[in-house]
Design a protein around this motif. Structure first.
Motif, PDB file in Angstrom:
ATOM      1  N   VAL A 292       0.856  -1.188   0.000  1.00 24.63           N
ATOM      2  CA  VAL A 292       0.000   0.000   0.000  1.00 24.63           C
ATOM      3  C   VAL A 292       0.888   1.233   0.000  1.00 24.63           C
ATOM      4  O   VAL A 292       1.829   1.339   0.801  1.00 24.63           O
ATOM      5  N   LEU A 293       0.620   2.157  -0.921  1.00 21.48           N
ATOM      6  CA  LEU A 293       1.461   3.345  -1.062  1.00 21.48           C
ATOM      7  C   LEU A 293       1.318   4.268   0.142  1.00 21.48           C
ATOM      8  O   LEU A 293       0.277   4.295   0.814  1.00 21.48           O
ATOM      9  N   GLN A 294       2.379   5.054   0.378  1.00 18.50           N
ATOM     10  CA  GLN A 294       2.363   6.019   1.472  1.00 18.50           C
ATOM     11  C   GLN A 294       2.224   7.452   0.975  1.00 18.50           C
ATOM     12  O   GLN A 294       1.954   8.358   1.760  1.00 18.50           O
ATOM     13  N   GLY A 295       2.414   7.662  -0.337  1.00 22.10           N
ATOM     14  CA  GLY A 295       2.300   8.996  -0.910  1.00 22.10           C
ATOM     15  C   GLY A 295       1.477   8.966  -2.174  1.00 22.10           C
ATOM     16  O   GLY A 295       1.357   7.931  -2.837  1.00 22.10           O
ATOM     17  N   ASP A 296       0.873  10.098  -2.532  1.00 22.48           N
ATOM     18  CA  ASP A 296       0.044  10.160  -3.730  1.00 22.48           C
ATOM     19  C   ASP A 296       0.877  10.564  -4.942  1.00 22.48           C
ATOM     20  O   ASP A 296       2.101  10.691  -4.876  1.00 22.48           O
ATOM     21  N   GLU A 297       0.186  10.791  -6.074  1.00 23.28           N
ATOM     22  CA  GLU A 297       0.904  11.084  -7.310  1.00 23.28           C
ATOM     23  C   GLU A 297       1.619  12.428  -7.263  1.00 23.28           C
ATOM     24  O   GLU A 297       2.518  12.683  -8.055  1.00 23.28           O
TER      25      GLU A 297
END
Length: 727
Positions: A292-297
Motif C-alpha cells: 500500500v502506497l504512502q504517498g500520492d501522485e
C-alpha cells in the motif's frame, strides 16, 4: 479543476441536466440561491427560454410579476435567466407553471445530448471502471457521479445545504427514496468506507478527480498500491533464527490460507529489517506481494483514509489464494485514538485512527496482510492487538545481525576487494546503525570508488554525519579514563572491586559454569555520593572483561505509554543478551522506587518487571544509584554484590592527588588536604581540568584551593554534579 460553465462533455451535460430536472421536480420550497438555475442560463438560449415562459403564463400574470412591489420578486426579461427563474419560482402561486417550463427546457437539453454516444466519454467509462473495481451498486455509482457533478460543474442546490442534509438533496436529485440514499451514503457504506465520498459527503477529488475526468490514464488501483518485485528481496537464510523459527511458522500459515483473515504484525525499532523480512516472507510463501502506497501522485503523504481505501481496494481486487498485502509505516492506522495514554492518564498525542474503523478493517481482510509499525505495542489499543493472528517484535539490531548485514551488502555492492571480511566486525561494532544506514554508506562508497587505503577514512566520514543525524552515539562512549585504577577508592564492606572483577571472570568462565556449582545471577549494585567512581568502575570492568557496556538511563527507559516502561525494561535486557553485553542501569533510583510508597499502579508494575528480568537474565547487570535508601527492598535482595562507594579517606586523598596531578605533597600540604571533607575522585578530575587551561604554572596551593572550592559548591544551596568520575 475549476467549475466550468459551458459543459462540453455530452455525458456530463446529460447528467447535470438529468439531476437538475429531478431536483426541480422534487423541490417545492423557496429558492434562496439563484445559482440553482445557472445550468439553464449557461446551457440554454435566453430568448428561447423567455419564449417558453411567455407561452406558459397569461399576459395578466406576467404583468403582475413585472409590477411586484418587491424588487427581488419583480420580473424583468432583460435580467439573466438565473434571476428570471428565481423570481417566477418564488412567486408561490406561479411555481407549478414554472416547473412545467423548466421541465420543457430539461427535455430539450436532454434531446440534444441523446444524439451523441456519451458512454464512450472519459467520465462515463471511468465511472463504470470504478463501479467494477469497488463492486458498487447502480445507486452507489449514481451517487459518485452526482457528487462529481456537484463538485466540478455549475450544478447548485436551491439554498445553502448543511452536510447533514446532503443525503436528502442527493435523493431529490436522483429521484430516489431518502432511506436508500441515506443507507448508501452512511459511514458503513462502500462509498464512505472506500473514501470516494469524504465525511461531508463531498466527492474526494484529491484521490479520484484526475482519474474520473480522464486526464490520468493510470488504473485507479495503482494510485493506492503497487506490486512488489519479491525476487529482489533478501535470501531467506539471511534472517537466521528469525527465518527458522517465526518465519517457518508464518510460511506454513501463509501456505495454508486460501482465503480468509490472516493479519500479521511486525513491530519494533525502526531500521531493523521489518519491510525486507515481509517481502522475503512473501517470496518464501510463494505469494505475490502488494504494498500500500504512502504517498500520492503529487508526492504528498497520503492521509490515513486514503491508505485505508488502498487496503480495501487491494483486498477486493487481488486473489486471496496466492497474494498478500504489505502495509508499511502503519503506525497511524493502528494507533487507536482511544488508547495510548501516558503515565498520568492524558492522551500523549500523535496521529491516530479511530479504533472501531481499524478493527473493522482488520476484520474484513480477505488477503493475508502484513502490517509494519515502528510504534510500541502499547501504543495500539488492546482490541486492535487482539485481531492479529501472529506478531513479531523487532528489537534494535545486535552486533551479530549488523555483521550479517554488512557482509550481505558488501557482497551485493561488489565491494569485497575494498572491504575484506576481517574489517566487517570492526565496522559493525563501531557504527550501531540500521540496515538502511549501512546500505546508504556502502552505496556511496561504491559511487566514489576509493583506493583500498582510504576506505576506512571514507566509511568514517560517511558514517559520522549519518549517526549524528540519527542520534546514534559512538560505540566507544563508555571507556574508562586512561589513568584510572582501583587503588585509592574507599569501598565499604568486605567485598572489594577486585573481588567483583574476579567473580565476574568466574561467572563468564564456561568451565566454572559447567562444574555444577550454584550459579546465581550476577547483579551488582554500586551506590554512593556523586563522583565517588561508580560509573568509572563499570567502565573499568567492561575493559577488563572485554565486554561492551549497554548503558540505560531513566530517559531511555521511561515511556509515555501505559506499559511502555515495562516493555522498555524487558527490551533492555533482550538487547544486552543479544549483544553479549554488560547491562548498566545508571541512576536506577529514578527508574524503580520503593513500592511501599507507590500511589500509581505503574510504579508497582515497573518494579515487578525489573524483578522478573533480574531473575531470568543470564548476563552481568550493574546498577548505580546515589540514593540507596530509595530502592525497593525486593530489588535490593536481587543484587549479588552491593558496593558502597564512599568519600575518600586520607590515604585515598593522597593517592588521587599525586596520581591525578603528578605532584608530591609536603606534610603540611597533606595536612591541608586531609582537612577538606567529602572529597571524591571526581573532584580531583574536575580541578585538574579547570587548571589545565589557565596557561600558568600550577602549584599545589592552586590545586588545594580548587579542591576546597569544589567541596564548598557541594555544600551550597544548589547541588553541583561533578563530571569525570560521576555516578
Amino acid at each position: 479543476m475549476a467549475k466550468f460553465k459551458q459543459i462540453n462533455h455530452s455525458f456530463m451535460f446529460s447528467k447535470v441536466t438529468e439531476y437538475f430536472g429531478n431536483l426541480v421536480s422534487n423541490w417545492d420550497e423557496e429558492v434562496k440561491d439563484n445559482d440553482m438555475f445557472e445550468i439553464v442560463a449557461n446551457c440554454f438560449d435566453h430568448d428561447k427560454a423567455v419564449e417558453l415562459i411567455e407561452a406558459a403564463f397569461t399576459h395578466e400574470q406576467l404583468e403582475e410579476m413585472r409590477n411586484s412591489r418587491q424588487r427581488r420578486m419583480r420580473l424583468d426579461f432583460s435580467d439573466s435567466l438565473e434571476c428570471i427563474f428565481q423570481c417566477i419560482w418564488n412567486a408561490t402561486r406561479h411555481r407549478k407553471a414554472c416547473k412545467v417550463v423548466l421541465g420543457e427546457i430539461v427535455k430539450l437539453m436532454l434531446d440534444e445530448a441523446a444524439n451523441k454516444d456519451v458512454q464512450k466519454e472519459p467520465v462515463a467509462r471511468r465511472c463504470r471502471e470504478l463501479k467494477k473495481l469497488l463492486k458498487l451498486s447502480d445507486l452507489e455509482t449514481e451517487l459518485v457521479c452526482l457528487a462529481y457533478v456537484v463538485r466540478e460543474t455549475c450544478f447548485e442546490w436551491p439554498r445553502r445545504v448543511d452536510s447533514r442534509e446532503k443525503p436528502l438533496f442527493f435523493a431529490m436529485a436522483l429521484d430516489r427514496s431518502y432511506s436508500e440514499v441515506a443507507a448508501a451514503m452512511s459511514p458503513t457504506g462502500r462509498l464512505r468506507k472506500f473514501g470516494v465520498l469524504d465525511d461531508d459527503w463531498d466527492f474526494n477529488s484529491r484521490m479520484l478527480g484526475n482519474f474520473l475526468d480522464g486526464s490520468d490514464d493510470e488504473a485507479v488501483w495503482r494510485r493506492f498500491y503497487r506490486a512488489v518485485k519479491t525476487e529482489e528481496s533478501l535470501p531467506w537464510d539471511f534472517y537466521g533464527d528469525l527465518a527458522a523459527k517465526d518465519g517457518a511458522l508464518l510460511t506454513r500459515l501463509m501456505k495454508s490460507v486460501k482465503g480468509g483473515k490472516l493479519n500479521i504484525l511486525l513491530y519494533g525499532a525502526p531500521g531493523t529489517g521489518k519491510t525486507s523480512f515481509a517481502r522475503s516472507l512473501a517470496r518464501q510463501a510463494g505469494r505475490a506481494a502488494f504494498e500500500v502506497l504512502q504517498g500520492d501522485e503529487d508526492g504528498k503523504n497520503m492521509k490515513a483514509e486514503a491508505r485505508m481505501m488502498g487496503i480495501r481496494i487491494c483486498n477486493e481486487q487481488e486473489d486471496a489464494s496466492d497474494s498478500l498485502v504489505i502495509v508499511d509505516e502503519a503506525d497511524e492506522l493502528l494507533r487507536g485514538s482511544s488508547g495510548g495514554f501516558g503515565l498520568f492518564g492524558f492522551d500523549m498525542g500523535g496521529k491516530s485512527t479511530e479504533k472501531g474503523v481499524t478493527n473493522t478493517l482488520l476484520d474484513e481482510m480477505k488477503l493475508p496482510a502484513v502490517w509494519i509499525s515502528n510504534a510500541p505495542a502499547e501504543a495500539m489499543d488492546e482490541s486492535v492487538r487482539r485481531r492479529f493472528d501472529y506478531s513479531i517484535r523487532f528489537d534494535a539490531l545486535s552486533a551479530a545481525q549488523r555483521i550479517a548485514i554488512w557482509t550481505n551488502l558488501v557482497e551485493k555492492e561488489g565491494l569485497s576487494s575494498l572491504i575484506p571480511s576481517e574489517k566487517i566486525p570492526v565496522y559493525a561494532s563501531a557504527y550501531e546503525t540500521s540496515a538502511g544506514g549501512i546500505s546508504s554508506v556502502l552505496g556511496n562508497v561504491k559511487r566514489l570508488n576509493p583506493d583500498a587505503a582510504e576506505v576506512d577514512a571514507l566509511v568514517a566520514s560517511l558514517m559520522k554525519p549519518h549517526c549524528s543525524l540519527m542520534g546514534i552515539r559512538p560505540s566507544d562512549r563508555f571507556l574508562p579514563a586512561k589513568d584510572y585504577s582501583l587503588e585509592g577508592l574507599n569501598i565499604k564492606g568486605k567485598v572489594k572491586p577486585a573481588d567483583v572483577i574476579a567473580a565476574a571472570k568466574n561467572y563468564l568462565d564456561a568451565a566454572f559454569a559447567e562444574a555444577g556449582e550454584d550459579r546465581p545471577r550476577f547483579n551488582v549494585l554500586l551506590w554512593g555520593a556523586p563522583g565517588t567512581g561508580k560509573s568509572e568502575f563499570c567502565k573499568y570492568l567492561s575493559k577488563t572483561l572485554d565486554r561492551r557496556v549497554l548503558v540505560k538511563k531513566g530517559s531511555d527507559i521511561l515511556s509515555k505509554w501505559v506499559g511502555g516502561t515495562e516493555a522498555n525494561i524487558a527490551a533492555a535486557f533482550r538487547e544486552a543478551k543479544a549483544n553479549d553485553a554488560i547491562l548498566f542501569f545508571d541512576e536506577i533510583d529514578g527508574l524503580v522506587q520503593d513500592r511501599s510508597g507507590a500511589s500509581q499502579h505503574w510504579e508497582v508494575s515497573q518494579v515487578n518487571e525489573l524483578l522478573q528480568q533480574m531473575e531470568s537474565f543470564d548476563g552481568i547487570l550493574i546498577a548505580a544509584t546515589n540514593f540507596c535508601s530509595n530502592l525497593d527492598a525486593a530489588i535490593m535482595r536481587r543484587f549479588t554484590y552491593k558496593l558502597e562507594f564512599a568519600a575518600l579517606d586520607d590515604a585515598g586523598k593522597r593517592h588521587f592527588f599525586e596520581h591525578m596531578f603528578k605532584a608530591t605533597l609536603t606534610e603540611g600540604e597533606f595536612a591541608e588536604l586531609k582537612d577538606i571533607p567529602g572529597l571524591t575522585p571526581g573532584d580531583f578530575r574536575t580541578v585538574r581540568q579547570e587548571l589545565y587551561y589557565l596557561g600558568k604554572a600550577v602549584t599545589n596551593a592552586d590545586r588545594l584551593a580548587g579542591l576546597r572550592e569544589e567541596c564548598k559548591m557541594k555544600k551550597g544551596a544548589r547541588p553541583c554534579r561533578t563530571i569525570g568520575f560521576g555516578a
